[in-house]
Design a protein around this motif. Sequence first.
Motif, PDB file in Angstrom:
ATOM      1  N   ARG A  65      50.221  36.271  41.961  1.00  0.00           N
ATOM      2  CA  ARG A  65      50.084  37.600  41.359  1.00  0.00           C
ATOM      3  C   ARG A  65      49.884  37.527  39.852  1.00  0.00           C
ATOM      4  O   ARG A  65      49.245  38.390  39.269  1.00  0.00           O
ATOM      5  N   PHE A  66      50.469  36.524  39.225  1.00  0.00           N
ATOM      6  CA  PHE A  66      50.277  36.397  37.780  1.00  0.00           C
ATOM      7  C   PHE A  66      48.893  35.815  37.469  1.00  0.00           C
ATOM      8  O   PHE A  66      48.203  36.270  36.560  1.00  0.00           O
ATOM      9  N   TRP A  67      48.500  34.833  38.238  1.00  0.00           N
ATOM     10  CA  TRP A  67      47.174  34.241  38.028  1.00  0.00           C
ATOM     11  C   TRP A  67      46.086  35.304  38.178  1.00  0.00           C
ATOM     12  O   TRP A  67      45.141  35.341  37.417  1.00  0.00           O
ATOM     13  N   ARG A  68      46.233  36.159  39.171  1.00  0.00           N
ATOM     14  CA  ARG A  68      45.129  37.094  39.381  1.00  0.00           C
ATOM     15  C   ARG A  68      45.078  38.172  38.293  1.00  0.00           C
ATOM     16  O   ARG A  68      44.081  38.843  38.142  1.00  0.00           O
ATOM     17  N   ASP A  69      46.169  38.314  37.541  1.00  0.00           N
ATOM     18  CA  ASP A  69      46.182  39.302  36.463  1.00  0.00           C
ATOM     19  C   ASP A  69      45.858  38.720  35.091  1.00  0.00           C
ATOM     20  O   ASP A  69      45.839  39.459  34.103  1.00  0.00           O
ATOM     21  N   LEU A  70      45.645  37.442  35.000  1.00  0.00           N
ATOM     22  CA  LEU A  70      45.412  36.833  33.683  1.00  0.00           C
ATOM     23  C   LEU A  70      44.170  37.431  33.023  1.00  0.00           C
ATOM     24  O   LEU A  70      43.149  37.634  33.680  1.00  0.00           O
ATOM     25  N   PRO A  71      44.257  37.714  31.725  1.00  0.00           N
ATOM     26  CA  PRO A  71      43.081  38.281  31.049  1.00  0.00           C
ATOM     27  C   PRO A  71      42.009  37.205  30.866  1.00  0.00           C
ATOM     28  O   PRO A  71      42.337  36.038  30.683  1.00  0.00           O
ATOM     29  N   TRP A  88      42.829  29.511  42.558  1.00  0.00           N
ATOM     30  CA  TRP A  88      43.906  30.459  42.882  1.00  0.00           C
ATOM     31  C   TRP A  88      43.343  31.695  43.579  1.00  0.00           C
ATOM     32  O   TRP A  88      43.901  32.215  44.521  1.00  0.00           O
ATOM     33  N   ARG A  89      42.214  32.187  43.089  1.00  0.00           N
ATOM     34  CA  ARG A  89      41.692  33.436  43.637  1.00  0.00           C
ATOM     35  C   ARG A  89      41.274  33.309  45.094  1.00  0.00           C
ATOM     36  O   ARG A  89      41.160  34.303  45.791  1.00  0.00           O
ATOM     37  N   HIS A  90      41.007  32.081  45.544  1.00  0.00           N
ATOM     38  CA  HIS A  90      40.542  31.910  46.924  1.00  0.00           C
ATOM     39  C   HIS A  90      41.678  31.658  47.910  1.00  0.00           C
ATOM     40  O   HIS A  90      41.414  31.526  49.110  1.00  0.00           O
ATOM     41  N   LEU A  91      42.908  31.559  47.429  1.00  0.00           N
ATOM     42  CA  LEU A  91      44.007  31.316  48.364  1.00  0.00           C
ATOM     43  C   LEU A  91      44.118  32.505  49.317  1.00  0.00           C
ATOM     44  O   LEU A  91      44.144  33.652  48.897  1.00  0.00           O
TER      45      LEU A  91
END
Lengths: 504, 504
Positions: free
Chosen positions: B89-95, B356-359
Motif C-alpha cells: 500500500r505504501f509502494w503504490r502511493d509513492l510520488p 511491486w505494482r504487479h503483485l
Amino acid sequence: MFEAAELGRKVSREEFDALAPDLRTELLDLQQQLRGADFPVVIVFAGVDGAGKNETVNLLNEWMDPRWIVTRAYGPPSDEERERPEYWRFWRDLPPKGKIGMFLSSWYHHPFVSHAMGETSPAEMDEDLARIVRFEKTLADEGALILKFWMHLSEKAQKKRLKKLEEDPLTKWQVSETDWKHFKLYDKFVGAAERLIMKTSKGHAQWHIVEGADPRYRYSVVLSTVRDAIVRHLETRAVARKVAAEMKEVPAKKAKPAALGGQPSILSSLDMTSSISGDDYNRVLQECRGRLSTLHRQAKQQGVSTVLVFEGWDAAGKGGTIRRLTNALNARDYQVIPIAAPTEEERAQHYLWRFWRHLARSGRVTIFDRSWYGRVLVERVEGFCSEEAWRRAYGEITDFEDQLVRAGTVLCKFWLHITPEEQLARFNQRGEIEYKKWKLTDEDWRNREKWGDYEAAVNDMVEKTSTSMAPWTLVEANDKPFARVKVLTTVCDALEAALKGKKS
Amino acid sequence: MFEAAELGRKVSREEFDALAPDLRTELLDLQQQLRGADFPVVIVFAGVDGAGKNETVNLLNEWMDPRWIVTRAYGPPSDEERERPEYWRFWRDLPPKGKIGMFLSSWYHHPFVSHAMGETSPAEMDEDLARIVRFEKTLADEGALILKFWMHLSEKAQKKRLKKLEEDPLTKWQVSETDWKHFKLYDKFVGAAERLIMKTSKGHAQWHIVEGADPRYRYSVVLSTVRDAIVRHLETRAVARKVAAEMKEVPAKKAKPAALGGQPSILSSLDMTSSISGDDYNRVLQECRGRLSTLHRQAKQQGVSTVLVFEGWDAAGKGGTIRRLTNALNARDYQVIPIAAPTEEERAQHYLWRFWRHLARSGRVTIFDRSWYGRVLVERVEGFCSEEAWRRAYGEITDFEDQLVRAGTVLCKFWLHITPEEQLARFNQRGEIEYKKWKLTDEDWRNREKWGDYEAAVNDMVEKTSTSMAPWTLVEANDKPFARVKVLTTVCDALEAALKGKKS
C-alpha cells in the motif's frame, strides 16, 4: 436461437490434428503483428455452465503467447471495487493497445444470472444490456476489436457434461451446487440468454454462438474465429488509417459561427460584471468554508464521493478557486488531478481510461483541473482527434458521468468564464510577477488567437453535456472573489442535497 | 530527547505575518523547479495526537500547489491490501519524480502504536524499525528526498489541546476515545517515540522534532525546513549528476574475471549433459502437470500466492517452459508479466516500483519473464546504471523478496542455463523457422558477444541473492525437456512444502 448449436457437431481427432499446427502458428504470428497495432483485442466468453468457457480460454493461453494476454474472471467485488461505479473494475482491467484481454462472463454475468433467477424484470435487464452496448460501442469506436463467444449446450448435453465432471475425481471440484441449481432453471437461462444475445449483438461486437458439447469442435470454431477476426481487423484499421491520412489533406471547412453571429450564445448571456465587494467576500467565504468543512465531514462518514471538474479559459482562476476549496477540506481526503498530456500507458488505452483510473474510494473528493472535456475542447479545436471522434464524445461523456452519479457520486462541473479583455490584463500581469511567470507560456498566447473556436466549442459542450444529473455551472469569473464564492456555494448546495437525499 | 520540544516556543502573529509571504512564494517557486527534477519528495508526519500533524499537512497543501502533491493517510487496510505484503500500500502511493508525497503516520503507525500499547516487544519493534530503515534507504539511494517531522507535545500541553478541541463544537469530532486512551499512556508513547526516533533517524532520512503547542511556531519550523531541504537537495542532485557525467568519461576498469579464470564457477559446475528421454519426458510431464494442477487449486483455496521468476540466456527456453507450466494452471488465476524497457510512469519511480505494482491478490500465480534481476544483469553489463546502484541492488532485492516470503508468498527463481554452443545452434535454427524469426534480433547477437560479462554477473547474482528463503534454482537447459521437468518439479515441491507448512 440455439437450434444450430444443438446439432451435435463434431470435429474428429484427425481433422483437428491436421488443422492445429497451422492455426497455432498463425495465431502466434498474429500476436506479433498485434504488438505493433493501434488497438486492443477484447474477447468475452460467456454461456452455459459446463460448455467449456474455461477450457477454451486455457487453450488460447496455451497456444498463444501468454505474455501478451490478460485473462480476467470476476468473483464478488473487493471493497475497493464496491466503492466505485460498477464498471470501474472492468475499466481497470482493459488491455492496452497491442494486447489481448480475455474476459470470462465479466460484465455479462450480473444481467444474465439475475434475470434468469428472476431477480430482475425484463425492463431492468434491458437497461443493464443497454449499458453494455454503450460500453462496448465506446471501446469499438476507439478501435478495439471485440469478440464475444456464447458457449451453448443443450439441456441433455449440459446434464451429461456436469455428471461426467462429477464422476472424475480430478474434475469433481469444478461442479458446484450452484451449477446444479442453475441447471434446474435451464429454460429460464436459455430465455435470458436469447434476450441478452438479441440486445447486445451489434456490428462492432457480435456474438458467436458456439456449440460446446464437443471440445475439438468448440476449439476449432473459437480459434479460427479469433484468427479471422484479427486478420480482418488489422486490414480494416490499415485502411482506416489511410483514409484518415487522406482526409487530413483535405482542408477542413470552417464551421460558420452561426450562433455567435449576433445571436446570443450561452456564454454571451452571462453577466460579466458580476462581482462581490471585499468585505462581503471575506464574510461569505468564511461562511462557505465552514459549511463545506461540515458537509465534507458528513459525506466522508456516509461514504459519499465527490468529483469536481474545472474547465475554463487560461488565467480564468481555476488554480486559485481550487485552492480556496481545498482549504476547507482535510488534505487526506482529497486529491487534485492536473490533466495535461496523457502518459504512455494512458495513450495505450481508451481516452476515458485515464479518468476512470483516478476515481477515488468512497467519501473522497477528486478534483480534476481540466478533464475529459479536453476531448471536445482542445482536441476538437486543435484537431488532435477526428471530427467524428469529438462529436461521438458528447455521448460517451454523458454516459461516463451517468455511471458516476448513479453510483452516488456528487458531480459538479464548472466553466470559469472571463472576457478576452480580462484575460489580456491577467496575462500582462503574470508576465510581471516573478513567481507567476512560469504560468504564462507561448501556448497561452496561441490559444488566445483561437478564442472564437474555443467559444463555439464551449457552447456546444454546455448544450450537449449539461444534463439534469450533471449540470454545468457557468461561472462569471472576471471578478475572482465572485467566482470563488459561486463555486463554493454550488459545491455546498450539491453536497447538501445529496446528503439530504441519502437520509430520506 | 523531547526536552527541547517542551520549551513553550512561540512565534508571534507579527513575526509569522512578516515571514509568511516570502516563504509561500519560495515554496511555490520550488515546486515549479521540482517538476523537472529527477527525484520525488517524501514527507512523513508523525507524533503525538493533537500536536498538529493534520493542520500542518493542510497548511502545506494550502500554501503550495496541490496539483503536485499527493497526501496519504492510512486506515485499516482494504482487502486488496491485506492480500499483499504489508508495504504494498505504501509502494503504490509513492510520488513519482517531481512530485511531493505527504504521508500521515503511514509506515510508522503500526510499529509505534503497537509498541506503546505493549503489544510488541522491544525486539519486535526493532525489527519493524529496521525494515523502515531499509525501505527509506532504498528510496533515498535512488534519489528521493525524505523528510520526517515528529510533532511533539508535553503531557500538559497535550491534555490542554485535547480539552480545547473538545470544547469547540466545530472541532469536537476530532477527539476520539482512542486519543484519551493513548493520552493515559503518555509515558509509554514517549518511550516508544524515543526508541523509534533513535533507530530510524538516519543521514538520508532524518527526524525533525517539532514542538507542536504553538501553531505558528510549528508551521514556521516545518515550512522553512521543507524549503531548505528542497533547495539543498536540488543542489546536491545537480552536483551528483555532474560527477556521474564525469565518471562516465573515465573508462571503466574491466573487472578481472577472477573466479572464471580456471576456477570453477557456480554455472560451470552444472552438468550440461543432463537430459531426459522422450518417453520419460511425456510421462513425467503429465504427472507434473496433474500434481501442479491439484496443488495450484489448493493454494487458490487457501489464499497462498505464488511468484515465479524466470531469468536465463537468450534462447534458453524461458517462454516454452513458462507455457508448459501455465498449461497446468487456470488462466484466470495466473498472469505472465514480460519485463522489457520500463514505461514512462515506471521510469518516474523507484526501479522496484514496477514489480511491486504487479503483485497479485491472494491465491494467484504471477510469472515474471525476466524480472528485478535485470538490475544486476543487463543494467550492470550494459552500464545502464552506476556500479554503486547495481552493487546496492543485491540488498534491495533480497529485502523485497524477504517481504514477499514473509507475507506467505511461494517464491521460486529460475536461471535457465545453456552453453554458448547450444545458443548458437538455437539462434541459427530460429532464423530458419518462419514463425520464430521475430524472436531473433540484432540485440541477441550483441548480447552473445558479452557472454563472459554476463556469466560473471550471473555468478555474483546467485552468490548474493540465493537465500534459504528465496533460493535460486539453476536449470541445466541444453535439453529442453529436462529443463521443463526440473522447473515444474521445483514449483510443485515448493507449493507442497508451503501448503504443508500452512496446515501444521
